[in-house]
Design a protein around this motif. Structure first.
Motif, mmCIF file in Angstrom:
data_model
loop_
_atom_site.group_PDB
_atom_site.id
_atom_site.type_symbol
_atom_site.label_atom_id
_atom_site.label_comp_id
_atom_site.label_asym_id
_atom_site.label_seq_id
_atom_site.Cartn_x
_atom_site.Cartn_y
_atom_site.Cartn_z
ATOM 1 N N ARG A 1 0.814 -1.218 0.000
ATOM 2 C CA ARG A 1 0.000 0.000 0.000
ATOM 3 C C ARG A 1 0.842 1.261 0.000
ATOM 4 N N SER A 2 2.121 1.118 -0.321
ATOM 5 C CA SER A 2 2.983 2.293 -0.358
ATOM 6 C C SER A 2 2.479 3.267 -1.414
ATOM 7 N N SER A 3 3.199 4.350 -1.583
ATOM 8 C CA SER A 3 2.772 5.364 -2.544
ATOM 9 C C SER A 3 2.524 4.750 -3.912
ATOM 10 N N SER A 4 1.900 5.498 -4.781
ATOM 11 C CA SER A 4 1.586 5.006 -6.118
ATOM 12 C C SER A 4 2.875 4.804 -6.904
ATOM 13 N N GLU A 5 3.280 3.569 -6.985
ATOM 14 C CA GLU A 5 4.480 3.203 -7.724
ATOM 15 C C GLU A 5 4.252 1.865 -8.405
ATOM 16 N N VAL A 6 5.124 1.549 -9.328
ATOM 17 C CA VAL A 6 5.098 0.244 -9.977
ATOM 18 C C VAL A 6 6.314 -0.520 -9.495
ATOM 19 N N ARG A 7 6.106 -1.749 -9.130
ATOM 20 C CA ARG A 7 7.195 -2.574 -8.605
ATOM 21 C C ARG A 7 7.338 -3.826 -9.462
ATOM 22 N N ASN A 8 8.546 -4.083 -9.926
ATOM 23 C CA ASN A 8 8.829 -5.288 -10.700
ATOM 24 C C ASN A 8 8.990 -6.439 -9.715
ATOM 25 N N ILE A 9 8.187 -7.487 -9.861
ATOM 26 C CA ILE A 9 8.259 -8.608 -8.926
ATOM 27 C C ILE A 9 8.604 -9.889 -9.676
ATOM 28 N N SER A 10 9.081 -10.858 -8.933
ATOM 29 C CA SER A 10 9.445 -12.159 -9.514
ATOM 30 C C SER A 10 8.212 -13.065 -9.573
ATOM 31 N N GLN A 11 8.365 -14.162 -10.271
ATOM 32 C CA GLN A 11 7.275 -15.138 -10.334
ATOM 33 C C GLN A 11 6.990 -15.717 -8.954
ATOM 34 N N GLN A 12 8.044 -15.930 -8.153
ATOM 35 C CA GLN A 12 7.863 -16.441 -6.796
ATOM 36 C C GLN A 12 7.077 -15.457 -5.943
ATOM 37 N N TRP B 1 3.480 -15.995 -4.038
ATOM 38 C CA TRP B 1 3.226 -15.685 -2.622
ATOM 39 C C TRP B 1 2.030 -14.753 -2.493
ATOM 40 N N LEU B 2 2.022 -13.696 -3.295
ATOM 41 C CA LEU B 2 0.953 -12.703 -3.235
ATOM 42 C C LEU B 2 -0.409 -13.338 -3.477
ATOM 43 N N LEU B 3 -0.513 -14.146 -4.527
ATOM 44 C CA LEU B 3 -1.799 -14.745 -4.889
ATOM 45 C C LEU B 3 -2.217 -15.863 -3.938
ATOM 46 N N GLU B 4 -1.291 -16.316 -3.096
ATOM 47 C CA GLU B 4 -1.620 -17.302 -2.060
ATOM 48 C C GLU B 4 -1.963 -16.636 -0.733
ATOM 49 N N GLY B 5 -2.012 -15.279 -0.728
ATOM 50 C CA GLY B 5 -2.376 -14.554 0.475
ATOM 51 C C GLY B 5 -1.205 -14.166 1.351
ATOM 52 N N LEU B 6 0.010 -14.395 0.866
ATOM 53 C CA LEU B 6 1.203 -14.056 1.638
ATOM 54 C C LEU B 6 1.749 -12.710 1.188
ATOM 55 N N SER B 7 2.621 -12.151 1.982
ATOM 56 C CA SER B 7 3.297 -10.917 1.620
ATOM 57 C C SER B 7 4.399 -11.227 0.615
ATOM 58 N N ILE B 8 4.678 -10.285 -0.279
ATOM 59 C CA ILE B 8 5.787 -10.506 -1.205
ATOM 60 C C ILE B 8 7.124 -10.336 -0.489
ATOM 61 N N GLU B 9 7.082 -9.801 0.720
ATOM 62 C CA GLU B 9 8.278 -9.680 1.567
ATOM 63 C C GLU B 9 8.304 -10.899 2.478
ATOM 64 N N GLN B 10 9.123 -11.870 2.157
ATOM 65 C CA GLN B 10 9.252 -13.086 2.962
ATOM 66 C C GLN B 10 10.657 -13.108 3.568
ATOM 67 N N PRO B 11 10.827 -12.549 4.776
ATOM 68 C CA PRO B 11 12.165 -12.415 5.349
ATOM 69 C C PRO B 11 12.867 -13.739 5.623
ATOM 70 N N LYS B 12 12.124 -14.819 5.783
ATOM 71 C CA LYS B 12 12.748 -16.111 6.082
ATOM 72 C C LYS B 12 13.058 -16.918 4.821
ATOM 73 N N ILE C 1 14.968 -18.146 1.594
ATOM 74 C CA ILE C 1 16.381 -18.199 1.234
ATOM 75 C C ILE C 1 16.584 -17.345 -0.003
ATOM 76 N N LYS C 2 17.525 -16.413 0.088
ATOM 77 C CA LYS C 2 17.774 -15.478 -1.003
ATOM 78 C C LYS C 2 18.684 -16.102 -2.049
ATOM 79 N N LYS C 3 18.496 -15.720 -3.308
ATOM 80 C CA LYS C 3 19.358 -16.157 -4.411
ATOM 81 C C LYS C 3 20.725 -15.501 -4.236
ATOM 82 N N VAL C 4 21.764 -16.203 -4.658
ATOM 83 C CA VAL C 4 23.122 -15.695 -4.587
ATOM 84 C C VAL C 4 23.648 -15.549 -6.004
ATOM 85 N N SER C 5 24.232 -14.399 -6.285
ATOM 86 C CA SER C 5 24.807 -14.144 -7.606
ATOM 87 C C SER C 5 26.182 -14.787 -7.697
#
Length: 118
Positions: A81-92, A96-107, A109-113
């Motif tokens: 609900r942040s300001s009016s912006e467009v955010r590029n999100i991943s398929q994962q 998460w979003l469509l399953e009712g979860l937040s797109i911010e999942q702090p737990k 495991i992050k991808k490593v470059s």
């Protein structure tokens, strides 16, 4: 034809509240005018209403627009609900979003470059 979101180049989330009375033309104009983005690019644009129980997806498939609309019968979407912006999100993040979860999942495991191993 149904949109296969796993094959689109980018998935863009329009943060904040969108007037869900908008149709294809209104949503396309929002993307182009407010965010200066090309609505004809190989992208999926997602919009959510104020009640967070409805969302729309807009996609140009080469010869016309596809507009998908979903109303949840139970629960809400954890829409940013942040300001009016467009955010590029991943398929994962979309899953998460469509399953009712937040797109911010702090737990999660992050991808490593490559080159950033310790």
């Amino acid at each position: 034809m149904i949109v296969d979101y796993t094959k689109v180049k980018h998935i863009y989330l329009v943060c904040g509240k969108t007037d869900m009375r908008k149709s294809i033309d209104g949503l396309a104009a929002l993307v182009q005018d407010q965010f200066d983005m090309d609505v004809f690019d190989d992208c999926l644009f997602l919009f959510c209403g104020g009640g967070r129980n409805k969302y729309k997806a807009l996609h140009w498939d080469g010869d016309g627009f596809i507009l998908l609309y979903k109303r949840l019968e139970n629960g809400v979407i954890q829409w940013p609900r942040s300001s009016s912006e467009v955010r590029n999100i991943s398929q994962q993040e979309l899953r998460w979003l469509l399953e009712g979860l937040s797109i911010e999942q702090p737990k999660a495991i992050k991808k490593v470059s490559p080159g950033h191993f310790h």
